[in-house]
Motif scaffolding. Structure first.
Motif, PDB file in Angstrom:
ATOM      1  N   LEU A 199       9.133   9.275  44.168  1.00 43.81           N
ATOM      2  CA  LEU A 199       8.219   9.962  43.092  1.00 43.81           C
ATOM      3  C   LEU A 199       7.779   8.745  42.453  1.00 43.81           C
ATOM      4  O   LEU A 199       6.278   8.768  42.242  1.00 43.81           O
ATOM      5  CB  LEU A 199       8.932  10.581  41.939  1.00 43.81           C
ATOM      6  N   SER A 200       8.050   7.525  42.279  1.00 46.35           N
ATOM      7  CA  SER A 200       7.743   6.274  41.617  1.00 46.35           C
ATOM      8  C   SER A 200       6.449   5.981  42.628  1.00 46.35           C
ATOM      9  O   SER A 200       5.421   5.423  42.099  1.00 46.35           O
ATOM     10  CB  SER A 200       8.709   5.286  41.508  1.00 46.35           C
ATOM     11  N   VAL A 201       6.669   5.777  43.749  1.00 42.73           N
ATOM     12  CA  VAL A 201       5.884   5.271  44.792  1.00 42.73           C
ATOM     13  C   VAL A 201       4.199   6.282  44.462  1.00 42.73           C
ATOM     14  O   VAL A 201       3.221   5.781  44.651  1.00 42.73           O
ATOM     15  CB  VAL A 201       5.945   5.165  46.110  1.00 42.73           C
ATOM     16  N   VAL A 202       4.570   7.693  44.904  1.00 42.82           N
ATOM     17  CA  VAL A 202       3.463   8.545  44.902  1.00 42.82           C
ATOM     18  C   VAL A 202       2.578   8.457  43.360  1.00 42.82           C
ATOM     19  O   VAL A 202       1.515   8.361  43.207  1.00 42.82           O
ATOM     20  CB  VAL A 202       3.960   9.854  44.818  1.00 42.82           C
ATOM     21  N   TRP A 233       2.935   1.344  34.690  1.00 37.85           N
ATOM     22  CA  TRP A 233       4.146   1.365  33.689  1.00 37.85           C
ATOM     23  C   TRP A 233       5.104   2.427  33.956  1.00 37.85           C
ATOM     24  O   TRP A 233       6.183   2.386  34.037  1.00 37.85           O
ATOM     25  CB  TRP A 233       3.553   1.456  32.318  1.00 37.85           C
ATOM     26  N   THR A 234       4.365   3.709  34.481  1.00 37.18           N
ATOM     27  CA  THR A 234       5.070   4.794  34.789  1.00 37.18           C
ATOM     28  C   THR A 234       5.876   4.708  36.048  1.00 37.18           C
ATOM     29  O   THR A 234       7.367   5.026  35.994  1.00 37.18           O
ATOM     30  CB  THR A 234       4.325   6.152  34.784  1.00 37.18           C
ATOM     31  N   MET A 235       5.322   3.993  36.896  1.00 45.65           N
ATOM     32  CA  MET A 235       5.998   3.895  38.219  1.00 45.65           C
ATOM     33  C   MET A 235       7.354   3.001  38.088  1.00 45.65           C
ATOM     34  O   MET A 235       8.330   3.205  38.475  1.00 45.65           O
ATOM     35  CB  MET A 235       5.162   3.074  39.163  1.00 45.65           C
ATOM     36  N   HIS A 236       7.160   1.932  36.944  1.00 45.82           N
ATOM     37  CA  HIS A 236       8.331   0.916  36.726  1.00 45.82           C
ATOM     38  C   HIS A 236       9.244   1.693  36.189  1.00 45.82           C
ATOM     39  O   HIS A 236      10.640   1.502  36.532  1.00 45.82           O
ATOM     40  CB  HIS A 236       7.785  -0.359  35.833  1.00 45.82           C
ATOM     41  N   PHE A 237       9.200   2.629  35.104  1.00 46.61           N
ATOM     42  CA  PHE A 237      10.270   3.163  34.497  1.00 46.61           C
ATOM     43  C   PHE A 237      10.829   4.334  35.367  1.00 46.61           C
ATOM     44  O   PHE A 237      12.031   4.813  34.897  1.00 46.61           O
ATOM     45  CB  PHE A 237       9.615   3.519  33.082  1.00 46.61           C
ATOM     46  N   VAL A 238       9.964   5.088  36.171  1.00 39.62           N
ATOM     47  CA  VAL A 238      10.552   5.972  36.899  1.00 39.62           C
ATOM     48  C   VAL A 238      11.572   5.279  37.951  1.00 39.62           C
ATOM     49  O   VAL A 238      12.656   5.755  38.314  1.00 39.62           O
ATOM     50  CB  VAL A 238       9.604   6.849  38.022  1.00 39.62           C
ATOM     51  N   VAL A 241       8.134   9.487  30.365  1.00 40.83           N
ATOM     52  CA  VAL A 241       7.753   9.245  31.637  1.00 40.83           C
ATOM     53  C   VAL A 241       7.150  10.481  32.168  1.00 40.83           C
ATOM     54  O   VAL A 241       6.264  10.462  32.895  1.00 40.83           O
ATOM     55  CB  VAL A 241       8.891   8.668  32.454  1.00 40.83           C
ATOM     56  N   ALA A 242       7.986  11.721  31.996  1.00 41.94           N
ATOM     57  CA  ALA A 242       7.485  13.151  32.247  1.00 41.94           C
ATOM     58  C   ALA A 242       6.143  13.380  31.926  1.00 41.94           C
ATOM     59  O   ALA A 242       5.101  13.803  32.490  1.00 41.94           O
ATOM     60  CB  ALA A 242       8.518  14.035  32.258  1.00 41.94           C
ATOM     61  N   LEU A 243       6.080  13.166  30.671  1.00 44.90           N
ATOM     62  CA  LEU A 243       4.420  13.401  30.171  1.00 44.90           C
ATOM     63  C   LEU A 243       3.611  12.495  30.771  1.00 44.90           C
ATOM     64  O   LEU A 243       2.297  13.026  30.938  1.00 44.90           O
ATOM     65  CB  LEU A 243       4.595  13.086  28.615  1.00 44.90           C
ATOM     66  N   LEU A 244       3.713  11.015  30.995  1.00 43.16           N
ATOM     67  CA  LEU A 244       3.000  10.320  31.614  1.00 43.16           C
ATOM     68  C   LEU A 244       2.631  10.831  32.971  1.00 43.16           C
ATOM     69  O   LEU A 244       1.471  10.700  33.624  1.00 43.16           O
ATOM     70  CB  LEU A 244       3.297   8.763  31.633  1.00 43.16           C
ATOM     71  N   CYS A 245       3.541  11.355  33.879  1.00 40.91           N
ATOM     72  CA  CYS A 245       3.365  11.673  35.083  1.00 40.91           C
ATOM     73  C   CYS A 245       2.409  12.813  35.013  1.00 40.91           C
ATOM     74  O   CYS A 245       1.610  12.962  35.918  1.00 40.91           O
ATOM     75  CB  CYS A 245       4.885  12.228  35.754  1.00 40.91           C
TER      76      CYS A 245
END
Length: 410
Positions: free
Chosen positions: A12-15, A55-60, A219-223
């Motif tokens: 998920l983080s890569v996507v 940032w979102t990828m990092h924290f996922v 993180v879910a909201l940013l995704c």
């Protein structure tokens, strides 16, 4: 440590990084053809989506890691890591989106982007607090930085080569690999060491603290934001039909205000409602066998955020192919035209314009310099922002003849 990562969250983080890169680079691709006011909005939007993607990828990725059960996040370093990311991404995009970026500027932008991603990672990592301390392998820090810079350079190079289609997707994939590759390489070289036996030097500090559950919600909201932006970006913009714009520019359609009733499901026709055409010369002299010969277009259509504008042919310095469209340089900036390079060549006055390369047309009266470069040549065109255009080897002699150089030499 790396073996214990949750594989689904890793994927998920890569996507997320790739989707954020696609949306951000897609917005940045529109900078060159936008008006000055909208350029700022597009630059801010592109930097925001890229920064949120990073940032979102990092924290996922952090949520995917097997962290100690008592680990929590200090809010201040976490916010600072995002601000660092947004700043360096914005500066990098600005450098590569103005004028014709040189190799030095491209390399500098890639280094800045790579170093910014690395800085964001380690500032965010050290926002962790708990009864432990972090240790990093120096070799992995250097290796992760090299991955970030190298893949960032590849992504920017692909992005500049073409602003749409498969090239945009490739640049987004390279961006996603740059961010995720750097993150997981750095995580592979990081170790949590219990605070016992280390003199009590644990990762603790004052300030507002957020738990992993709160971070997961953010993180879910940013995704959701990234996915929504990506889907909205895929929705095609209504454009005036190319043959209608050409007909108006050549005087084949009336120059009074046109009102075209939209048909159901036809957004392109609806976009032409209340379109105002510029005054043009409607005279069509006869060519061979009594057939009408097209009059050279006095104006060319260029796209803006508020609709289609027209630029005088006399103000054009050069035209560059950009997939199925072209970028018109007026001496100060580039603007997107819906015509292809072949259509532009057919519509312009051959006495003033010449196709010097399969992807470039220049205005002969605005050429101020010509010099050999490699197997071909380059010409410089005047204006508030002079720029260089390549000339293919097969067109050098003809161009010199048009400039009067061969006659002088003879």
């Amino acid at each position: 440590m790396f073996v214990g990562h949750n594989p689904y969250l890793v994927a998920l983080s890569v996507v997320i990084a790739i989707l954020g890169g696609y949306t951000g680079f897609g917005l940045a691709a529109r900078l060159r053809g936008a008006a000055h006011a909208s350029r700022r909005v597009l630059l801010a939007g592109a930097a925001c989506f890229l920064a949120v993607g990073i940032w979102t990828m990092h924290f996922v990725g952090m949520l995917a890691a097997p962290l100690p059960p008592d680990a929590s996040y200090l809010v201040l370093p976490t916010v600072v890591s995002f601000l660092i990311c947004a700043l360096v991404v914005g500066i990098s995009l600005f450098f590569v989106s103005i004028g014709e970026p040189s190799s030095a500027r491209l390399i500098s932008s890639a280094v800045l982007l790579g170093v910014g991603v690395v800085s964001m990672h380690y500032v965010g990592i050290h926002g962790l607090q708990g009864d432990f301390r972090l240790e990093h392998e120096h070799a992995m820090i250097v290796f992760s930085a090299a991955i970030a810079i190298g893949t960032a350079y590849g992504g920017l190079r692909i992005f500049l080569a073409q602003h749409g289609g498969a090239r945009l997707a490739l640049s987004a994939v390279a961006f996603g690999l740059a961010v995720s590759g750097m993150h997981y390489t750095a995580m592979y070289g990081m170790r949590f060491v219990p605070a016992e036996g280390l003199g009590g030097h644990a990762m603790t500090g004052g300030g507002l603290v957020a738990s992993s559950q709160v971070l997961a919600l953010i993180v879910a909201l940013l995704c959701f934001l990234i996915i929504a932006g990506f889907l909205l970006f895929l929705v095609p913009e209504p454009r005036p039909r190319a043959h209608m714009v050409q007909g108006v520019a050549n005087g084949l359609l009336p120059d009074e205000e046109m009102t075209i009733a939209p048909r159901d499901g036809d957004a392109a026709d609806a976009a032409l409602t209340a379109f105002r055409a510029p005054p043009v010369n409607k005279t069509l002299p006869l060519g061979g066998a009594g057939q009408p010969r097209p009059v050279p277009a006095s104006r060319l259509p260029v796209e803006g955020v508020d609709g289609t504008h027209f630029i005088d042919a006399a103000a054009i310095r050069s035209i560059k192919a950009d997939a199925h469209y072209t970028l018109i340089h007026d001496g100060g900036r580039e603007r997107m035209c819906t015509w292809s390079i072949s259509e532009a060549e057919a519509q312009l006055d051959p006495g003033n314009f010449m196709r010097v390369h399969r992807s470039h047309i220049v205005a002969i009266p605005h050429v101020t310099l010509i010099r050999r470069e490699g197997d071909g040549a380059v010409v410089e065109l005047d204006g508030p922002a002079p720029h260089l255009v390549p000339v293919s080897r097969a067109r050098i002699a003809e161009l010199k003849a048009r400039l009067g150089l061969l006659r002088r030499q003879a």
